[in-house]
Design a protein around this motif. Structure first.
Motif, PDB file in Angstrom:
ATOM      1  N   ASP A   4       0.832  -1.210   0.000  1.00 38.10           N
ATOM      2  CA  ASP A   4       0.000   0.000   0.000  1.00 38.10           C
ATOM      3  C   ASP A   4       0.869   1.264   0.000  1.00 38.10           C
ATOM      4  O   ASP A   4       0.633   2.207   0.758  1.00 38.10           O
ATOM      5  N   VAL A   5       1.879   1.263  -0.865  1.00 39.12           N
ATOM      6  CA  VAL A   5       2.719   2.443  -1.067  1.00 39.12           C
ATOM      7  C   VAL A   5       2.761   2.738  -2.557  1.00 39.12           C
ATOM      8  O   VAL A   5       2.583   1.836  -3.380  1.00 39.12           O
ATOM      9  N   PRO A   6       2.985   3.992  -2.941  1.00 38.27           N
ATOM     10  CA  PRO A   6       3.130   4.296  -4.365  1.00 38.27           C
ATOM     11  C   PRO A   6       4.307   3.533  -4.967  1.00 38.27           C
ATOM     12  O   PRO A   6       5.322   3.305  -4.292  1.00 38.27           O
ATOM     13  N   ALA A   7       4.188   3.158  -6.221  1.00 42.60           N
ATOM     14  CA  ALA A   7       5.282   2.451  -6.890  1.00 42.60           C
ATOM     15  C   ALA A   7       6.555   3.291  -6.885  1.00 42.60           C
ATOM     16  O   ALA A   7       7.662   2.750  -6.782  1.00 42.60           O
ATOM     17  N   THR A   8       6.408   4.618  -6.972  1.00 40.19           N
ATOM     18  CA  THR A   8       7.585   5.490  -6.958  1.00 40.19           C
ATOM     19  C   THR A   8       8.328   5.422  -5.625  1.00 40.19           C
ATOM     20  O   THR A   8       9.550   5.513  -5.583  1.00 40.19           O
ATOM     21  N   THR A   9       7.580   5.247  -4.544  1.00 41.71           N
ATOM     22  CA  THR A   9       8.210   5.155  -3.225  1.00 41.71           C
ATOM     23  C   THR A   9       9.018   3.868  -3.102  1.00 41.71           C
ATOM     24  O   THR A   9      10.165   3.881  -2.641  1.00 41.71           O
ATOM     25  N   LEU A  10       8.422   2.755  -3.524  1.00 36.96           N
ATOM     26  CA  LEU A  10       9.152   1.485  -3.477  1.00 36.96           C
ATOM     27  C   LEU A  10      10.356   1.531  -4.406  1.00 36.96           C
ATOM     28  O   LEU A  10      11.442   1.060  -4.057  1.00 36.96           O
ATOM     29  N   THR A  11      10.188   2.120  -5.586  1.00 37.47           N
ATOM     30  CA  THR A  11      11.300   2.228  -6.531  1.00 37.47           C
ATOM     31  C   THR A  11      12.458   2.996  -5.919  1.00 37.47           C
ATOM     32  O   THR A  11      13.625   2.598  -6.027  1.00 37.47           O
ATOM     33  N   HIS A  12      12.140   4.103  -5.248  1.00 35.41           N
ATOM     34  CA  HIS A  12      13.190   4.912  -4.608  1.00 35.41           C
ATOM     35  C   HIS A  12      13.893   4.123  -3.518  1.00 35.41           C
ATOM     36  O   HIS A  12      15.132   4.098  -3.448  1.00 35.41           O
ATOM     37  N   ALA A  13      13.134   3.463  -2.660  1.00 36.53           N
ATOM     38  CA  ALA A  13      13.732   2.698  -1.561  1.00 36.53           C
ATOM     39  C   ALA A  13      14.589   1.558  -2.099  1.00 36.53           C
ATOM     40  O   ALA A  13      15.701   1.305  -1.607  1.00 36.53           O
ATOM     41  N   ALA A  14      14.080   0.853  -3.117  1.00 30.79           N
ATOM     42  CA  ALA A  14      14.807  -0.287  -3.680  1.00 30.79           C
ATOM     43  C   ALA A  14      16.068   0.164  -4.406  1.00 30.79           C
ATOM     44  O   ALA A  14      17.132  -0.460  -4.285  1.00 30.79           O
ATOM     45  N   TRP A  15      15.973   1.246  -5.164  1.00 28.50           N
ATOM     46  CA  TRP A  15      17.130   1.756  -5.904  1.00 28.50           C
ATOM     47  C   TRP A  15      18.243   2.168  -4.953  1.00 28.50           C
ATOM     48  O   TRP A  15      19.405   1.838  -5.150  1.00 28.50           O
TER      49      TRP A  15
END
Length: 229
Positions: A197-208
């Motif tokens: 339940d987080v924006p895809a952009t947030t997960l992308t930033h954390a993962a990157w």
């Protein structure tokens, strides 16, 4: 990929970069070039901190100084401090220095902004993965290729190298014996973001950020033996 793989990745995230502890669960600074270049400068070899400390505190102080509700997307405002680095460091409340100790990070950020303005960049929409823009950033003492890559990513540009980095993250997180493809990895991360339940952009930033940190060569600790010459 199925729900079992999604669950495996969620468990990996909870273990390796939990939302309660990993500081990079934010969207980055798409459409805010000033914030992006400050982040790229101040996060080098430094603890990222919380929303009220570290890098984000620097950006908050700059936002307060700007006294505007508009996005921080006018590089000329930072460039104006290219010859006033000490003044900018006071505004930002941070006197950390760039790798190599050439200048404060504040001064380097202002010089980087000025270099981008000189090649026609006024804001995030103008910053691209070009030789001219890369050279502009790397002309600043203490800034390098990693600084430019960070600036691009934080500004909202996913280069092929960034996609490959995220694909390696997805492959590791899923425990896959074979490298995932780019489309497969993107779909998997989108499914994980939905479950969290987080924006895809947030997960992308954390993962990157996680994968980039994991792949960064470890600097020798002070106690590590010095190799014989």
């Amino acid at each position: 990929m199925g729900t079992d793989t999604t669950k495996i990745v969620i468990d990996f995230i909870a273990r390796e970069l939990p939302q309660s502890a990993w500081p990079h669960w934010t969207d980055g600074w798409a459409h805010e070039a000033e914030a992006a270049i400050l982040d790229a400068a101040f996060s080098a070899r430094a603890a990222y901190g919380t929303p009220t400390t570290g890098v984000r505190a620097v950006i908050t102080r700059w936002r307060h100084h700007r006294q505007s509700d508009a996005p921080l997307d006018n590089l000329s405002t930072l460039a104006a401090f290219a010859e006033r680095g000490d003044e900018l460091a006071v505004i930002l409340g941070n006197r950390q220095r760039v790798p190599g100790n050439y200048s404060t990070k504040a001064e380097a950020a202002a010089l980087g902004a000025a270099s981008l303005v000189a090649v026609g960049c006024t804001g995030s929409a103008d910053i691209g993965n070009t030789d001219a823009h890369r050279a502009a950033i790397m002309s600043v003492p203490g800034f390098g290729a990693r600084t430019f890559d960070m600036l691009l990513f934080l500004s909202g540009t996913l280069t092929p190298d960034s996609v490959e980095l995220l694909t390696r993250f997805a492959t590791e997180a899923a425990g896959s014996a074979e490298p995932l493809g780019g489309v497969e990895a993107t779909s998997l991360l989108a499914a994980v973001a939905a479950e969290l339940d987080v924006p895809a952009t947030t997960l992308t930033h954390a993962a990157w950020r996680y994968q980039r940190t994991a792949e960064q060569p470890r600097r020798p600790a002070k106690s590590d033996p010095v190799p014989a010459m």
